[in-house]
Design an enzyme around this catalytic site. Structure first.
Site, short mmCIF file in Angstrom:
data_model
loop_
_atom_site.label_atom_id
_atom_site.label_comp_id
_atom_site.label_asym_id
_atom_site.label_seq_id
_atom_site.Cartn_x
_atom_site.Cartn_y
_atom_site.Cartn_z
N GLU A 103 -19.63 -25.86 -33.47
CA GLU A 103 -18.17 -25.81 -33.50
C GLU A 103 -17.71 -24.41 -33.09
O GLU A 103 -18.26 -23.43 -33.58
CB GLU A 103 -17.65 -26.12 -34.91
CG GLU A 103 -16.14 -26.35 -34.89
CD GLU A 103 -15.58 -26.77 -36.25
OE1 GLU A 103 -16.17 -26.41 -37.27
OE2 GLU A 103 -14.56 -27.45 -36.25
N ALA A 236 -20.21 -22.77 -44.16
CA ALA A 236 -20.94 -24.01 -43.93
C ALA A 236 -20.35 -24.74 -42.74
O ALA A 236 -19.30 -24.35 -42.23
CB ALA A 236 -20.85 -24.89 -45.17
N GLU A 238 -19.89 -28.89 -41.10
CA GLU A 238 -19.97 -30.29 -41.52
C GLU A 238 -20.70 -31.22 -40.58
O GLU A 238 -20.45 -32.43 -40.61
CB GLU A 238 -18.54 -30.81 -41.71
CG GLU A 238 -17.72 -30.96 -40.41
CD GLU A 238 -16.83 -29.77 -40.09
OE1 GLU A 238 -17.13 -28.67 -40.60
OE2 GLU A 238 -15.87 -29.92 -39.33
N GLU A 271 -17.26 -29.81 -47.19
CA GLU A 271 -18.03 -30.34 -46.04
C GLU A 271 -18.21 -31.85 -46.16
O GLU A 271 -18.22 -32.55 -45.15
CB GLU A 271 -19.39 -29.64 -45.94
CG GLU A 271 -19.33 -28.11 -45.83
CD GLU A 271 -18.39 -27.60 -44.75
OE1 GLU A 271 -18.24 -28.28 -43.71
OE2 GLU A 271 -17.79 -26.52 -44.93
N HIS A 274 -15.18 -33.73 -44.95
CA HIS A 274 -15.17 -33.82 -43.49
C HIS A 274 -15.95 -35.02 -42.95
O HIS A 274 -15.73 -35.44 -41.83
CB HIS A 274 -15.86 -32.60 -42.89
CG HIS A 274 -14.95 -31.42 -42.68
ND1 HIS A 274 -13.74 -31.51 -42.07
CD2 HIS A 274 -15.14 -30.11 -42.97
CE1 HIS A 274 -13.21 -30.29 -42.00
NE2 HIS A 274 -14.03 -29.43 -42.55
N GLU A 293 -9.29 -29.25 -41.11
CA GLU A 293 -9.55 -28.20 -42.09
C GLU A 293 -8.62 -28.26 -43.30
O GLU A 293 -9.04 -28.03 -44.42
CB GLU A 293 -9.50 -26.82 -41.43
CG GLU A 293 -10.60 -26.60 -40.40
CD GLU A 293 -11.99 -26.93 -40.92
OE1 GLU A 293 -12.19 -27.00 -42.14
OE2 GLU A 293 -12.89 -27.15 -40.09
ZN LIG Z 1 -14.08 -27.34 -42.76
#
Ligand SMILES: [Zn+2]
Length: 784
Positions: A103, A236, A238, A271, A274, A293
């Site tokens: 990402e 972190a 996802e 996470e 998500h 988010e």
């Molecule tokens: Zn996130």
């Protein structure tokens, strides 16, 4: 172009840190196909059994295919660098794992692909690796076949998904698996650490359970990995079915503080949220990244609230998410929640307080307005209508509007498209209550601005609500004895009472209401709307308060003021933190432990007697309770200036959190040269690359070392750029450090950043310079 599937075989050379790949892409195109591709050596491209010509530019691979439908095969090779983006090497103990972080736009560093969130496809991944290694990807392993002296690991085909959510990890992993219904919930770590994953695994199981029932959609993949990666830029990520974490965001041991345990639970829950919001249903383009988010942020707090009611987690939401967003969004250099973005550098810079905290706060506001039931119903419909596909914010508002019969579309459109937020000024006179809204700016400048605000009030204890969509509204009232506006701060706006402050204090104020008054007051102090003595008067009202949230907020504010105007604040800070520490000795709940950690740490900076006393505990650092370790390390550094013994302790200790505690202590020396020695040390291989930025931010808060750090930064800026290339991390870092480091040298700082353009950090630098003017102004005013 329409993409259907990718069939990828990779050969990973774990020793040489190189890879080669063959990807077959099922594609339909009306013209020459263009794939995204960065840093890959393209060797051959085949279409219909014929090699075709191609050209490579910075981010693209342009192929002379002409219009076609079929399978495009690309053969290529690449290197596995020591970076933190794309496919990279995460070192530990003289070896490594090979891992990925894609990402927003980094999948193109591992395979040529249409690296766009809306170009969803199925992925079949196989990887050739050495016998003694294992591999992890989004899906479970389908087969492991011998391949000469090596082996070929093939994973099951994924459902339709976006490229940024792909994952591949290769190394020696240790795993622990537990079942939740049909789903395997697996923690994976480097050898020797998997037992530290128990806390997160338990949290994950409960959170998946919660989401399956809240969303009314089962988790869709057969397994979920929670992977602890030794070097990781973010908290972190996802990746669908294979979530990656920095070790300190997943692993919990006996030395883990209560604060970190709460944070680990929050990150795990975020996470997992998500896996539905983001992974199953994805935004169409990165301008809606906030949908991902904000939702994950908001939902994480919902789960936490349900699983750990004693944490009173919405109080933390206010202090971190809402306050963080308000602190960012009061600058002119902000952006609307929905921000137009094009280049990967632009995208990286909007993973910020606006996309996470402001978006999540607006969701909290809209949920409070339409009710929890209608909100949940809308979310369920939205997710099931768009599963395995992409959707935009508008589609969500429409669904919420239908489920609630309230004007959600109108409210949300304004809040996500307008930058900034309102300050509501309240006046009471002659049986009239006047409400006036304008934009709040930290600079103190006034600017017109109208938002449709769902306003909640309590007049003489009686609740009512209105939707205010003009700049001024006047309400007729009876005699007002008590008045509260923005009950429990569900609205994303500030309150300024003119001449009616006492009416507020006559109300029954919740911990969040109290936090609101003190949080607003600090912003008003910075913006010049209230004078320092008035601000101090307000703080003194909290002398007998015992609530976690407002007290933590005050401690945070005193900590900020310590960096801006130490001489003016030290006495009050000492008195406040001492009395807090006494009060907290009686308390044993987990939030009290969190607050005590902050209070004790801050007291070491302003109370030499306390510092000397506490420093003696450093001898037995191993047995110091986790929530006191930071304060003990700080006290030791402040009162002994012993660099070498702290360094020796750092080298002996294993946990990341403990290492950070010691490095933090090593930035708090009174002798500035020792602090720059610490910063030099953070650039060696003994400190994780992920942590250098944090230590720099921490060091900046030490007024004794400010000149030296400024010099250090100018000398080492190139190294920092190299360290975080492709991550957008420096943008947030500069936003944190410039306002403090630049106090007393505004022009120098401006000149430096005009001369040194730092690609990918432009937004943070200009916002940081704007905030610097405010800090510098207050520093000057308080110096008189
Ligand atoms: Zn996130």
């Amino acid at each position: 172009m329409q993409v259907t599937s990718y069939d990828l075989i990779m050969d990973v050379d774990f020793k040489k840190l190189t890879f080669s790949g063959t990807v077959c892409i099922q594609l339909q195109s009306d013209q020459d196909a263009i794939l995204n591709c960065v840093g890959l050596d393209i060797q051959r491209v085949i279409l219909n059994e014929k090699s075709i010509q191609f050209k490579q530019s910075k981010e693209e691979l342009i192929l002379q295919t002409g219009p076609f439908e079929g399978i495009l095969e690309v053969n290529y090779a690449g290197k596995i660098p020591d970076s933190l983006a794309g496919i990279y090497r995460a070192p530990y103990d003289h070896t490594q794992i090979v891992t990925t972080h894609f990402e927003a736009a980094q999948a193109r560093r591992m395979l040529p692909c249409i690296d766009h969130p809306a170009a969803k496809a199925e992925f079949k991944i196989a990887v050739k690796i050495d016998q003694e290694l294992t591999a992890i990807s989004n899906m479970p392993i389908e087969s492991v076949l011998p391949d000469g002296e090596r082996k070929l690991v093939t994973f099951q085909k994924t459902p339709r998904m976006s490229t940024y959510l792909l994952y591949l990890g290769v190394g020696k992993f240790e795993e622990r698996t537990e079942k939740l219904g049909k789903t395997d919930v697996i923690v994976a770590t480097i050898p020797g650490k998997v037992k530290l994953g128990k806390f997160s695994q338990e949290e994950a199981k409960k959170a998946i359970d919660f989401f399956e029932s809240y969303y009314a959609i089962p988790y869709r993949l057969p397994k979920i990995h929670l992977i602890a990666v030794p070097e990781f830029a973010m908290g972190a990520m996802e990746n669908w079915g294979a979530i990656t974490f920095r070790e300190s965001a997943l692993l919990v041991d006996a030395a883990t503080s209560t604060r970190t345990r709460k944070r680990v639970a929050e990150i795990v829950d975020h996470e997992l949220a998500h896996q539905w919001f983001g992974n199953l249903v994805t935004m169409k383009w990165w301008d809606d990244i906030w949908l991902n988010e904000s939702f994950a942020t908001f939902m994480a707090f919902k789960v936490l609230n349900s699983l750990h009611s004693d944490w009173k987690i919405w109080e933390d939401f206010m202090r971190t998410e809402t306050a963080g967003a308000m602190g960012r969004d009061c600058l002119m250099r902000t952006h609307p929640i929905q921000a137009p973005v094009k280049s990967p550098e632009e995208i990286e810079q909007i993973f910020d307080e606006i996309s996470y905290g402001k978006g999540a706060s607006i969701l909290r506001m809209i949920e409070a307005y339409i009710g929890e039931g209608a909100f949940q119903k809308g979310i369920r419909q939205y997710l099931s209508n768009h599963a395995y596909s992409n959707a935009s914010g508008n589609e969500l508002w429409n669904t919420l509007e239908k489920c609630s019969n309230k004007p959600v579309q109108k409210i949300m459109s304004a809040w996500i498209q307008q930058p900034g937020y309102p300050m509501l000024t309240i006046k009471v006179s002659d049986g009239k209550l006047t409400l006036h809204q304008e934009r709040f700016l930290l600079s103190g400048a006034s600017e017109e601005g109208v938002w449709p605000i769902p306003i909640t009030l309590e007049i003489n204890g009686r609740p009512q609500s209105i939707l205010m969509d003009s700049s001024e509204q006047i309400l007729d009232t009876t005699v007002i004895k008590s008045l509260k506006v923005n009950v429990d701060r569900t609205g994303f706006y500030m309150i300024r009472c003119i001449g009616s402050e006492d009416l507020l204090w006559n109300s029954k104020l919740s911990a969040i209401d109290q936090w609101g008054t003190v949080s607003d007051a600090f912003a008003f102090l910075l913006s010049g709307k209230i004078a320092f003595p008035d601000y101090m008067k307000l703080l003194k009202r909290f002398a007998t308060c015992v609530e976690y949230l407002p007290l933590h907020e005050i401690s945070d504010q005193l900590s900020s003021l310590y960096t801006i105007a130490r001489p003016r604040i030290s006495d009050f800070s000492r008195t406040f933190h001492r009395s807090q520490l006494d009060m907290l000795r009686e308390k044993t709940d987990e939030n009290a432990l969190v607050l005590r950690e902050a209070v004790a740490s801050r007291l070491t900076l302003v109370d030499d007697t306390y510092s000397h006393e506490l420093a003696t505990k450093f001898r037995d650092y191993d047995v110091v309770p986790p929530d006191m370790k930071q304060a003990v390390a700080l006290a030791y550094a402040r009162s002994t200036e012993e660099y070498d013994s702290l360094l020796a302790a750092y080298r002996k200790i294993n946990s990341d959190e403990d290492k950070i505690r010691l490095l933090t202590a090593m930035t708090s020396f009174r002798t500035a040269s020792l602090v720059s020695q610490t910063l030099d040390f953070t650039l060696t291989t003994e400190v994780k690359r992920q942590d250098t930025r944090l230590i720099l931010v921490t060091a900046t808060a030490n007024p004794d070392a400010r000149n030296t750090i400024w010099k250090w930064l100018q000398e080492n800026i190139g190294k920092l750029q190299e360290l975080y290339e492709g991550t957008g991390i420096l943008s947030g870092t500069f936003l944190s450090i410039i306002p403090i480091l630049g106090i007393g040298r505004v022009e120098d700082m401006k000149t430096f950043f005009t001369r040194h353009k730092i690609s990918g950090a432009e937004v943070g630098i200009s916002a940081g310079l704007e905030k610097l003017l405010v800090y510098d102004r207050l520093a000057k005013a308080l110096a008189q």
